[in-house]
Design a protein around this motif. Structure first.
Motif, short mmCIF file in Angstrom:
data_model
loop_
_atom_site.label_atom_id
_atom_site.label_comp_id
_atom_site.label_asym_id
_atom_site.label_seq_id
_atom_site.Cartn_x
_atom_site.Cartn_y
_atom_site.Cartn_z
N SER A 143 60.06 29.98 23.94
CA SER A 143 58.90 29.16 24.34
C SER A 143 59.18 28.33 25.59
O SER A 143 58.26 27.93 26.29
CB SER A 143 58.48 28.25 23.19
N ASP A 144 60.49 28.08 25.89
CA ASP A 144 60.83 27.30 27.09
C ASP A 144 61.22 28.17 28.29
O ASP A 144 61.80 27.68 29.26
CB ASP A 144 61.89 26.23 26.80
N ASP A 156 62.06 27.40 21.02
CA ASP A 156 62.84 27.08 22.22
C ASP A 156 64.29 27.51 22.03
O ASP A 156 64.71 27.84 20.93
CB ASP A 156 62.72 25.61 22.60
N ASP A 174 65.82 22.13 35.01
CA ASP A 174 65.16 20.86 34.71
C ASP A 174 66.22 19.87 34.23
O ASP A 174 66.83 20.07 33.17
CB ASP A 174 64.09 21.10 33.63
N ARG A 204 65.52 17.98 30.78
CA ARG A 204 65.75 18.80 29.57
C ARG A 204 67.24 18.90 29.24
O ARG A 204 67.63 18.86 28.08
CB ARG A 204 65.16 20.20 29.80
#
Length: 262
Positions: free
Chosen positions: A134-135, A183, A227, A230
């Motif tokens: 999902s990420d 994720d 990122d 994250r």
């Protein structure tokens, strides 16, 4: 008889020694720095080890030599348990002071464990599939399983038919794709306790009973854009740096009153 004697001072090559004999021997380690390698917070052991890099000089930065380094660590060392057959790959993504912040980069199984599973008189079933978390991470998962002898079986061999192998392989792919709908952090937490392997074992029991089912290997094919926030969430306490001391005395600053002469 006349012997010609050559003046020593005239021939410059006579006084010279071997080329490069006076070269200084410099210890390369004086130009290098040690950095601590930190694992993400979902592992019990955060400090993996240390690594060397040449100090920044001119346009050549130390951070460029560190980013992208891959460290292979045993899961037994990371979680302080007995799962020594698992190898985890961690890649350095950012540098905070003297700490290298790493992220999951892949998983593998030790050769001796894999060799110990393969035996005679049983079918080996392997499957692989590409999944997207999902990420935004694209991973390739490899699964392996072996057919099991049934209880009170008289037959010596436990070979599955090709149609059964196809059905088991399809089930493996289906479960791996379903479990990856999360994720990366959650997915790694599924790999560690072998929960996906247990689900495959239960699901395929009706087709042909299996044993020694493992997610043999995990490769990261594609990563999303880096990122920092994250990565900081993954590392938590390591990422925070010490704040400086407060400047000034205990009393608050008061603006002086204007002079009459001004």
């Amino acid at each position: 008889v006349h012997f010609a004697t050559m003046a020593v001072g005239k021939n410059k090559k006579l006084n010279k020694g071997k080329k490069g004999s006076k070269k200084k021997v410099v210890d390369v380690f004086t130009k290098k720095d040690w950095y601590d390698v930190k694992a993400p917070s979902y592992f019990a052991q955060r400090q993996i080890g240390k690594t060397l890099v040449t100090r920044s000089a001119g346009t050549k930065l130390a951070s460029d030599g560190l980013k992208g380094r891959v460290f292979e660590v045993s899961l037994a060392d990371l979680n302080q348990d007995e799962s020594s057959h698992r190898k985890i790959k961690l890649m350095c993504e950012d540098i905070q002071g003297k700490n290298l912040l790493t992220n999951f980069h892949g998983m593998d199984m030790t050769t001796d464990k894999l060799r110990s599973l393969v035996r005679k008189k049983q079918s080996t079933i392997e499957a692989f599939t590409d999944v997207k978390t999902s990420d935004g991470y694209v991973l390739r998962l490899f699964c392996i399983g072996f057919t099991k002898r049934r209880q009170n079986q008289a037959k010596l061999t436990s070979y599955a038919q090709s149609s059964q192998i196809r059905a088991i392989r399809a089930k493996m792919v289906e479960i791996m794709a379903r479990e990856a709908q999360c994720d990366l952090r959650e997915l790694v937490n599924k790999f560690i306790p072998e929960s996906i392997s247990k689900d495959i074992e239960k699901a395929t029991n009706g087709i042909y009973p299996l044993h020694d089912v493992f997610i043999r290997k995990v490769k990261i094919l594609r990563k999303p854009r880096f990122d920092v926030t994250r990565l900081m969430e993954l590392h938590g306490d390591v990422a925070t740096t010490d704040s400086g001391a407060k400047v000034g005395g205990a009393g608050e600053f008061k603006e002086p009153a204007p002079l009459d002469s001004v």
